[in-house]
Design a protein around this motif. Structure first.
Motif, PDB file in Angstrom:
ATOM      1  N   GLU A  28     -72.621 -67.212  13.734  1.00 18.74           N
ATOM      2  CA  GLU A  28     -71.381 -66.406  13.505  1.00 18.74           C
ATOM      3  C   GLU A  28     -70.277 -67.340  13.271  1.00 18.74           C
ATOM      4  OE1 GLU A  28     -69.417 -63.218  16.432  1.00 18.74           O
ATOM      5  OE2 GLU A  28     -71.454 -62.847  16.078  1.00 18.74           O
ATOM      6  N   LEU A  29     -69.283 -66.840  12.228  1.00 17.45           N
ATOM      7  CA  LEU A  29     -68.059 -67.679  11.869  1.00 17.45           C
ATOM      8  C   LEU A  29     -68.292 -69.129  11.465  1.00 17.45           C
ATOM      9  CD1 LEU A  29     -65.900 -66.095  14.717  1.00 17.45           C
ATOM     10  CD2 LEU A  29     -65.921 -65.564  12.208  1.00 17.45           C
ATOM     11  N   ALA A  30     -69.681 -69.671  11.344  1.00 13.76           N
ATOM     12  CA  ALA A  30     -70.096 -71.037  10.901  1.00 13.76           C
ATOM     13  C   ALA A  30     -69.077 -71.619   9.881  1.00 13.76           C
ATOM     14  CB  ALA A  30     -71.551 -71.213  10.656  1.00 13.76           C
ATOM     15  N   PHE A  31     -68.899 -70.875   9.053  1.00 11.80           N
ATOM     16  CA  PHE A  31     -68.143 -71.538   7.689  1.00 11.80           C
ATOM     17  C   PHE A  31     -66.791 -70.883   7.635  1.00 11.80           C
ATOM     18  CE2 PHE A  31     -72.633 -72.773   6.684  1.00 11.80           C
ATOM     19  CZ  PHE A  31     -72.227 -73.844   6.166  1.00 11.80           C
ATOM     20  N   SER A  32     -66.293 -69.879   8.564  1.00 13.68           N
ATOM     21  CA  SER A  32     -65.198 -69.236   8.630  1.00 13.68           C
ATOM     22  C   SER A  32     -63.954 -70.099   8.435  1.00 13.68           C
ATOM     23  CB  SER A  32     -64.961 -68.297   9.736  1.00 13.68           C
ATOM     24  OG  SER A  32     -63.692 -67.634   9.647  1.00 13.68           O
ATOM     25  N   GLY A  33     -63.303 -69.972   7.324  1.00 12.85           N
ATOM     26  CA  GLY A  33     -62.022 -70.800   7.161  1.00 12.85           C
ATOM     27  C   GLY A  33     -62.227 -72.141   6.402  1.00 12.85           C
ATOM     28  N   ALA A  34     -63.215 -72.332   6.077  1.00  7.11           N
ATOM     29  CA  ALA A  34     -63.383 -73.588   5.234  1.00  7.11           C
ATOM     30  C   ALA A  34     -62.922 -73.110   3.742  1.00  7.11           C
ATOM     31  CB  ALA A  34     -65.218 -73.877   5.083  1.00  7.11           C
ATOM     32  N   ASP A  35     -61.494 -73.341   3.550  1.00  6.70           N
ATOM     33  CA  ASP A  35     -60.891 -73.000   2.393  1.00  6.70           C
ATOM     34  C   ASP A  35     -60.874 -73.833   1.200  1.00  6.70           C
ATOM     35  OD1 ASP A  35     -59.252 -75.051   3.540  1.00  6.70           O
ATOM     36  OD2 ASP A  35     -57.429 -73.595   3.692  1.00  6.70           O
ATOM     37  N   THR A  36     -61.626 -75.005   1.340  1.00  7.21           N
ATOM     38  CA  THR A  36     -61.681 -75.899   0.198  1.00  7.21           C
ATOM     39  C   THR A  36     -63.214 -75.689  -0.368  1.00  7.21           C
ATOM     40  OG1 THR A  36     -62.407 -77.798   1.824  1.00  7.21           O
ATOM     41  CG2 THR A  36     -60.040 -77.712   0.827  1.00  7.21           C
ATOM     42  N   LEU A  37     -64.000 -75.174   0.444  1.00 10.03           N
ATOM     43  CA  LEU A  37     -65.554 -74.772  -0.012  1.00 10.03           C
ATOM     44  C   LEU A  37     -65.578 -74.158  -1.160  1.00 10.03           C
ATOM     45  CD1 LEU A  37     -68.456 -75.717   0.885  1.00 10.03           C
ATOM     46  CD2 LEU A  37     -68.376 -73.719   2.207  1.00 10.03           C
ATOM     47  N   GLU A  38     -66.461 -74.585  -2.185  1.00  8.35           N
ATOM     48  CA  GLU A  38     -66.436 -73.836  -3.556  1.00  8.35           C
ATOM     49  C   GLU A  38     -67.929 -73.514  -3.875  1.00  8.35           C
ATOM     50  OE1 GLU A  38     -64.557 -75.731  -6.881  1.00  8.35           O
ATOM     51  OE2 GLU A  38     -62.651 -76.139  -5.924  1.00  8.35           O
ATOM     52  N   LYS A  39     -68.705 -74.310  -3.627  1.00 10.61           N
ATOM     53  CA  LYS A  39     -70.292 -74.186  -3.490  1.00 10.61           C
ATOM     54  C   LYS A  39     -71.043 -74.314  -2.504  1.00 10.61           C
ATOM     55  CE  LYS A  39     -74.020 -75.226  -6.701  1.00 10.61           C
ATOM     56  NZ  LYS A  39     -74.549 -76.188  -7.681  1.00 10.61           N
ATOM     57  N   LEU A  40     -71.855 -73.232  -2.234  1.00 10.23           N
ATOM     58  CA  LEU A  40     -72.821 -73.397  -0.953  1.00 10.23           C
ATOM     59  C   LEU A  40     -74.035 -73.244  -1.285  1.00 10.23           C
ATOM     60  CD1 LEU A  40     -72.883 -73.792   2.349  1.00 10.23           C
ATOM     61  CD2 LEU A  40     -72.333 -71.528   2.470  1.00 10.23           C
ATOM     62  N   VAL A  41     -75.119 -74.052  -1.007  1.00 14.07           N
ATOM     63  CA  VAL A  41     -76.499 -73.875  -1.091  1.00 14.07           C
ATOM     64  C   VAL A  41     -77.293 -73.709   0.373  1.00 14.07           C
ATOM     65  CG1 VAL A  41     -78.677 -75.110  -1.708  1.00 14.07           C
ATOM     66  CG2 VAL A  41     -76.645 -75.088  -3.093  1.00 14.07           C
ATOM     67  N   ILE A  42     -77.759 -72.552   0.675  1.00 12.79           N
ATOM     68  CA  ILE A  42     -78.412 -72.291   1.721  1.00 12.79           C
ATOM     69  C   ILE A  42     -80.139 -72.428   1.525  1.00 12.79           C
ATOM     70  CG2 ILE A  42     -78.759 -70.815   3.442  1.00 12.79           C
ATOM     71  CD1 ILE A  42     -76.342 -69.745   2.879  1.00 12.79           C
ATOM     72  N   PRO A  43     -80.945 -73.310   2.316  1.00 14.75           N
ATOM     73  CA  PRO A  43     -82.184 -73.510   1.932  1.00 14.75           C
ATOM     74  C   PRO A  43     -82.940 -72.092   2.441  1.00 14.75           C
ATOM     75  CG  PRO A  43     -81.537 -74.567   4.127  1.00 14.75           C
ATOM     76  CD  PRO A  43     -80.374 -74.016   3.411  1.00 14.75           C
ATOM     77  N   ASP A  44     -84.186 -72.126   1.809  1.00 10.49           N
ATOM     78  CA  ASP A  44     -85.039 -71.045   2.031  1.00 10.49           C
ATOM     79  C   ASP A  44     -85.601 -70.866   3.643  1.00 10.49           C
ATOM     80  OD1 ASP A  44     -84.909 -69.729  -0.500  1.00 10.49           O
ATOM     81  OD2 ASP A  44     -86.601 -70.884  -1.181  1.00 10.49           O
TER      82      ASP A  44
END
Length: 157
Positions: A28-44
């Motif tokens: 929960e909220l793991a990336f919340s507020g990461a305001d510079t993050l543009e691309k995210l890849v999540i593995p299967d």
């Protein structure tokens, strides 16, 4: 903060990030507020993504969701102002409360055949939403505002 199998908190400041292979849960909220993050890849390997995990990732434009994720939390992409397109994985059953709230740049969403319900506020504030890829029999699952403002693309068998 991250124990290998559960990703609890993003603590970097780059524009791109790949969640480590072998992770099974994004907290929960793991990336919340990461305001510079543009691309995210999540593995299967990820099977669950917690509530509000990407909330207030204002610059997030691109995300790859895992094919076998069993649970997508509420408010998942709330205030991801730059998110343009999302393909929800097959197996997604619910568009939760505030899932895409205020995703102002979201123009396209691909709904899986597995979808069974959508919260009334799941697409609120998606003022640029123009294309929803959905099966005809799922149309009434969408919130009324989405049904009447987006161009619906029906998927065939």
């Amino acid at each position: 903060m991250n124990n290998g199998r559960i990703f609890e908190k993003y603590e970097e400041h780059g524009s791109g990030f790949c969640v480590p292979e072998g992770t099974v849960r994004i907290g929960e909220l793991a990336f919340s507020g990461a305001d510079t993050l543009e691309k995210l890849v999540i593995p299967d390997s990820v099977e669950e993504i917690g509530n509000y995990a990407f909330m207030n990732c204002y610059s997030l434009r691109e995300i790859r969701l895992p094919e076998r994720v069993a649970r997508l939390g509420a408010g998942l992409f709330q205030n991801c102002w730059q998110l343009r397109s999302v393909r929800l994985p097959e197996g997604t059953v619910t568009l939760g409360t505030d899932m895409f709230e205020n995703c102002h740049a979201l123009t396209e969403i691909i709904i899986p055949e597995s979808l069974e319900q959508a919260a009334r506020t799941s697409l609120s504030g998606c003022r640029s939403l123009r294309k929803i890829h959905i099966r005809p029999e799922q149309l009434m699952l969408l919130p009324p505002a989405a049904r009447y403002t987006a161009a619906l693309t029906y998927m065939e068998d």
